[in-house]
Motif scaffolding. Sequence first.
Motif, PDB file in Angstrom:
ATOM      1  N   ASP A 296      19.644  -0.276  -3.891  1.00  0.00           N
ATOM      2  CA  ASP A 296      20.147  -1.520  -3.308  1.00  0.00           C
ATOM      3  C   ASP A 296      18.960  -2.463  -3.133  1.00  0.00           C
ATOM      4  OD1 ASP A 296      19.033  -1.269  -0.454  1.00  0.00           O
ATOM      5  OD2 ASP A 296      20.225   0.572  -0.607  1.00  0.00           O
ATOM      6  N   VAL A 297      19.255  -3.730  -2.964  1.00  0.00           N
ATOM      7  CA  VAL A 297      18.191  -4.717  -2.982  1.00  0.00           C
ATOM      8  C   VAL A 297      17.258  -4.596  -1.784  1.00  0.00           C
ATOM      9  CG1 VAL A 297      19.444  -6.562  -1.775  1.00  0.00           C
ATOM     10  CG2 VAL A 297      17.744  -7.144  -3.505  1.00  0.00           C
ATOM     11  N   GLN A 298      17.761  -4.150  -0.634  1.00  0.00           N
ATOM     12  CA  GLN A 298      16.896  -3.997   0.546  1.00  0.00           C
ATOM     13  C   GLN A 298      15.894  -2.859   0.341  1.00  0.00           C
ATOM     14  OE1 GLN A 298      20.285  -4.367   0.783  1.00  0.00           O
ATOM     15  NE2 GLN A 298      20.174  -6.514   1.457  1.00  0.00           N
ATOM     16  N   THR A 299      16.407  -1.725  -0.141  1.00  0.00           N
ATOM     17  CA  THR A 299      15.522  -0.586  -0.416  1.00  0.00           C
ATOM     18  C   THR A 299      14.504  -0.950  -1.478  1.00  0.00           C
ATOM     19  OG1 THR A 299      17.287   0.980   0.139  1.00  0.00           O
ATOM     20  CG2 THR A 299      15.446   1.825  -1.152  1.00  0.00           C
ATOM     21  N   PHE A 300      14.972  -1.646  -2.500  1.00  0.00           N
ATOM     22  CA  PHE A 300      14.072  -2.045  -3.586  1.00  0.00           C
ATOM     23  C   PHE A 300      13.003  -3.007  -3.082  1.00  0.00           C
ATOM     24  CE2 PHE A 300      13.430  -4.640  -7.613  1.00  0.00           C
ATOM     25  CZ  PHE A 300      12.564  -3.714  -8.178  1.00  0.00           C
ATOM     26  N   GLY A 301      13.404  -3.953  -2.246  1.00  0.00           N
ATOM     27  CA  GLY A 301      12.445  -4.907  -1.710  1.00  0.00           C
ATOM     28  C   GLY A 301      11.329  -4.247  -0.927  1.00  0.00           C
ATOM     29  N   GLN A 302      11.677  -3.246  -0.128  1.00  0.00           N
ATOM     30  CA  GLN A 302      10.664  -2.534   0.635  1.00  0.00           C
ATOM     31  C   GLN A 302       9.745  -1.697  -0.263  1.00  0.00           C
ATOM     32  OE1 GLN A 302       9.807  -2.711   4.101  1.00  0.00           O
ATOM     33  NE2 GLN A 302      10.916  -4.570   3.542  1.00  0.00           N
ATOM     34  N   ALA A 303      10.308  -1.156  -1.344  1.00  0.00           N
ATOM     35  CA  ALA A 303       9.490  -0.402  -2.297  1.00  0.00           C
ATOM     36  C   ALA A 303       8.496  -1.330  -2.989  1.00  0.00           C
ATOM     37  CB  ALA A 303      10.380   0.290  -3.321  1.00  0.00           C
ATOM     38  N   VAL A 304       8.961  -2.508  -3.378  1.00  0.00           N
ATOM     39  CA  VAL A 304       8.071  -3.496  -3.997  1.00  0.00           C
ATOM     40  C   VAL A 304       6.961  -3.884  -3.022  1.00  0.00           C
ATOM     41  CG1 VAL A 304       7.929  -5.851  -4.887  1.00  0.00           C
ATOM     42  CG2 VAL A 304       9.848  -4.380  -5.543  1.00  0.00           C
ATOM     43  N   HIS A 305       7.327  -4.062  -1.769  1.00  0.00           N
ATOM     44  CA  HIS A 305       6.326  -4.398  -0.744  1.00  0.00           C
ATOM     45  C   HIS A 305       5.251  -3.312  -0.654  1.00  0.00           C
ATOM     46  CE1 HIS A 305       4.707  -4.329   3.405  1.00  0.00           C
ATOM     47  NE2 HIS A 305       4.682  -5.635   3.245  1.00  0.00           N
ATOM     48  N   ARG A 306       5.644  -2.083  -0.661  1.00  0.00           N
ATOM     49  CA  ARG A 306       4.686  -0.977  -0.535  1.00  0.00           C
ATOM     50  C   ARG A 306       3.796  -0.868  -1.769  1.00  0.00           C
ATOM     51  NH1 ARG A 306       8.262   4.076   1.427  1.00  0.00           N
ATOM     52  NH2 ARG A 306       6.187   5.090   1.469  1.00  0.00           N
ATOM     53  N   VAL A 307       4.371  -1.082  -2.944  1.00  0.00           N
ATOM     54  CA  VAL A 307       3.587  -1.016  -4.181  1.00  0.00           C
ATOM     55  C   VAL A 307       2.540  -2.122  -4.210  1.00  0.00           C
ATOM     56  CG1 VAL A 307       3.667  -1.327  -6.687  1.00  0.00           C
ATOM     57  CG2 VAL A 307       5.373   0.111  -5.562  1.00  0.00           C
ATOM     58  N   LEU A 308       2.965  -3.351  -4.002  1.00  0.00           N
ATOM     59  CA  LEU A 308       2.036  -4.477  -4.087  1.00  0.00           C
ATOM     60  C   LEU A 308       1.001  -4.443  -2.968  1.00  0.00           C
ATOM     61  CD1 LEU A 308       4.369  -7.438  -5.143  1.00  0.00           C
ATOM     62  CD2 LEU A 308       3.048  -5.858  -6.574  1.00  0.00           C
ATOM     63  N   THR A 309       1.391  -3.940  -1.801  1.00  0.00           N
ATOM     64  CA  THR A 309       0.440  -3.827  -0.694  1.00  0.00           C
ATOM     65  C   THR A 309      -0.633  -2.790  -1.003  1.00  0.00           C
ATOM     66  OG1 THR A 309       2.091  -4.496   0.955  1.00  0.00           O
ATOM     67  CG2 THR A 309       0.176  -3.301   1.759  1.00  0.00           C
ATOM     68  N   THR A 310      -0.231  -1.677  -1.595  1.00  0.00           N
ATOM     69  CA  THR A 310      -1.210  -0.646  -1.959  1.00  0.00           C
ATOM     70  C   THR A 310      -2.212  -1.181  -2.971  1.00  0.00           C
ATOM     71  OG1 THR A 310       0.421   1.111  -1.570  1.00  0.00           O
ATOM     72  CG2 THR A 310      -1.508   1.672  -2.902  1.00  0.00           C
TER      73      THR A 310
ATOM     74  N   GLU B 167      10.633 -15.475  -5.733  1.00  0.00           N
ATOM     75  CA  GLU B 167      11.077 -15.132  -7.080  1.00  0.00           C
ATOM     76  C   GLU B 167      10.798 -13.680  -7.454  1.00  0.00           C
ATOM     77  OE1 GLU B 167      12.639 -17.550  -9.410  1.00  0.00           O
ATOM     78  OE2 GLU B 167      12.960 -18.138  -7.321  1.00  0.00           O
ATOM     79  N   ILE B 168      10.100 -12.957  -6.613  1.00  0.00           N
ATOM     80  CA  ILE B 168       9.697 -11.591  -6.979  1.00  0.00           C
ATOM     81  C   ILE B 168      10.859 -10.613  -6.872  1.00  0.00           C
ATOM     82  CG2 ILE B 168       8.195  -9.670  -6.311  1.00  0.00           C
ATOM     83  CD1 ILE B 168       6.023 -11.696  -5.704  1.00  0.00           C
ATOM     84  N   VAL B 169      11.579 -10.632  -5.781  1.00  0.00           N
ATOM     85  CA  VAL B 169      12.773  -9.790  -5.617  1.00  0.00           C
ATOM     86  C   VAL B 169      13.964 -10.717  -5.407  1.00  0.00           C
ATOM     87  CG1 VAL B 169      13.913  -7.979  -4.290  1.00  0.00           C
ATOM     88  CG2 VAL B 169      11.434  -7.893  -4.640  1.00  0.00           C
ATOM     89  N   LYS B 170      14.887 -10.703  -6.349  1.00  0.00           N
ATOM     90  CA  LYS B 170      16.021 -11.627  -6.311  1.00  0.00           C
ATOM     91  C   LYS B 170      17.196 -11.032  -5.535  1.00  0.00           C
ATOM     92  CE  LYS B 170      14.993 -14.968  -9.463  1.00  0.00           C
ATOM     93  NZ  LYS B 170      15.269 -16.409  -9.361  1.00  0.00           N
ATOM     94  N   PRO B 171      17.999 -11.884  -4.900  1.00  0.00           N
ATOM     95  CA  PRO B 171      19.231 -11.392  -4.272  1.00  0.00           C
ATOM     96  C   PRO B 171      20.248 -11.020  -5.355  1.00  0.00           C
ATOM     97  CG  PRO B 171      19.116 -13.778  -4.160  1.00  0.00           C
ATOM     98  CD  PRO B 171      17.790 -13.328  -4.692  1.00  0.00           C
ATOM     99  N   ILE B 172      21.219 -10.218  -4.997  1.00  0.00           N
ATOM    100  CA  ILE B 172      22.245  -9.826  -5.969  1.00  0.00           C
ATOM    101  C   ILE B 172      23.056 -11.046  -6.406  1.00  0.00           C
ATOM    102  CG2 ILE B 172      24.315  -8.435  -6.340  1.00  0.00           C
ATOM    103  CD1 ILE B 172      21.783  -6.794  -6.240  1.00  0.00           C
ATOM    104  N   GLU B 173      23.490 -11.842  -5.458  1.00  0.00           N
ATOM    105  CA  GLU B 173      24.228 -13.066  -5.764  1.00  0.00           C
ATOM    106  C   GLU B 173      23.236 -14.195  -6.033  1.00  0.00           C
ATOM    107  OE1 GLU B 173      27.421 -13.119  -6.118  1.00  0.00           O
ATOM    108  OE2 GLU B 173      27.717 -11.036  -5.447  1.00  0.00           O
ATOM    109  N   SER B 174      23.489 -14.946  -7.090  1.00  0.00           N
ATOM    110  CA  SER B 174      22.551 -15.994  -7.483  1.00  0.00           C
ATOM    111  C   SER B 174      22.335 -17.020  -6.385  1.00  0.00           C
ATOM    112  CB  SER B 174      23.038 -16.688  -8.752  1.00  0.00           C
ATOM    113  OG  SER B 174      24.313 -17.281  -8.543  1.00  0.00           O
ATOM    114  N   ASN B 175      23.362 -17.272  -5.591  1.00  0.00           N
ATOM    115  CA  ASN B 175      23.247 -18.230  -4.495  1.00  0.00           C
ATOM    116  C   ASN B 175      23.131 -17.538  -3.135  1.00  0.00           C
ATOM    117  OD1 ASN B 175      23.404 -20.586  -6.124  1.00  0.00           O
ATOM    118  ND2 ASN B 175      25.629 -20.294  -6.309  1.00  0.00           N
ATOM    119  N   GLY B 176      22.829 -16.241  -3.158  1.00  0.00           N
ATOM    120  CA  GLY B 176      22.702 -15.490  -1.921  1.00  0.00           C
ATOM    121  C   GLY B 176      21.415 -15.824  -1.193  1.00  0.00           C
ATOM    122  N   PRO B 177      21.300 -15.384   0.044  1.00  0.00           N
ATOM    123  CA  PRO B 177      20.081 -15.654   0.820  1.00  0.00           C
ATOM    124  C   PRO B 177      18.866 -14.965   0.199  1.00  0.00           C
ATOM    125  CG  PRO B 177      21.452 -14.036   1.942  1.00  0.00           C
ATOM    126  CD  PRO B 177      22.270 -14.551   0.797  1.00  0.00           C
TER     127      PRO B 177
END
Length: 321
Positions: free
Chosen positions: A173-187, A299-309
């Motif tokens: 899901d996008v929330q889990t993915f967003g946190q994974a991206v955060h951890r990767v880029l932070t490392t 632009e790094i992690v996109k929402p599922i809906e194109s007009n989503g938050p």
Amino acid sequence: MWNTLHKYRSNLILCIRISCFLGFLATSLVISWSSLTAFVALLVSLYALKDDENKRDAIPKFNRNPLKGKPQISVGDLPRKVIDLMEHKVTELVTYDAEDVDSLANFETLKMNTECIFAKKARLWGSPKWNYDLSIEHNIYQSVPTFLKFTCVCEPLGLDGFVYELPGDYGKDVQTFGQAVHRVLTTISDHDPSGVHCMKQSFIAKRGWVFQFNKITFFVTTFAPCYPDNHSRYAFDSDHAYILLQPEISFAQHDLPSDTPVTNWDNPKTVRDRIRVAFRDAGREYKIRDTIYFPTVLEIVKPIESNGPDVKWWISDKKND
């Protein structure tokens, strides 16, 4: 050991000198063979038995404490060919063949099917096989030397990007993915040799921020199983999630025009126009903002809906770290 022996030797020499001097005084009142012998012995004790510090310093360094003093030779004193060989051997030990890894083989389907016209010919490096016994941070840490090497050679070798592959569960899901991206880029950012550490900058959610490492700036794109087939970040049914770091110098090498909010949909003229039209025609049209002046972090992690938050992936969820 040497200091102890040296002390005993100095004391012995002192005793001999004193004995010779006393003998000389005792026999000097009457010139005789005994007085002459004592005088010669005194001279010998003064000159022949000299406590020469230079001789002590001449002892090979390996007989002395290796933790004291300067080394006999530095790396800079070596011939250039020897230094190059040493660097090559060290590189072999801490890196891997980044062009022959499963992550790139798995990414090939996405690379060949995406509507980006540069993707098919892009030359990429990839992350090593994922170790499920380790955390995200430890997995990414192991690839940092290779990523550092990538930043050093991407321009002369014409490399277009570095692919990080994550297990599909991190992209469920996008929330889990967003946190994974955060951890990767932070490392990655935490080990930036330039000391910028961009993921810790206070203006990360503002205009002007860009991901960078070793003084190279990157455009970061992500793909995950959570995105449907009508999404620009669709992973083409891959079981994995991906983070693609593209050095911005790569866009210059391919003569990609400057960003613009304007698109010639009916008569595409530029490369950027053709890419946008291709995504639209494939049913994966993506949101184009009405200005180029916006935080790139969005632009790094996109929402599922194109007009989503917007997905605020850069804010760490400590509960899941």
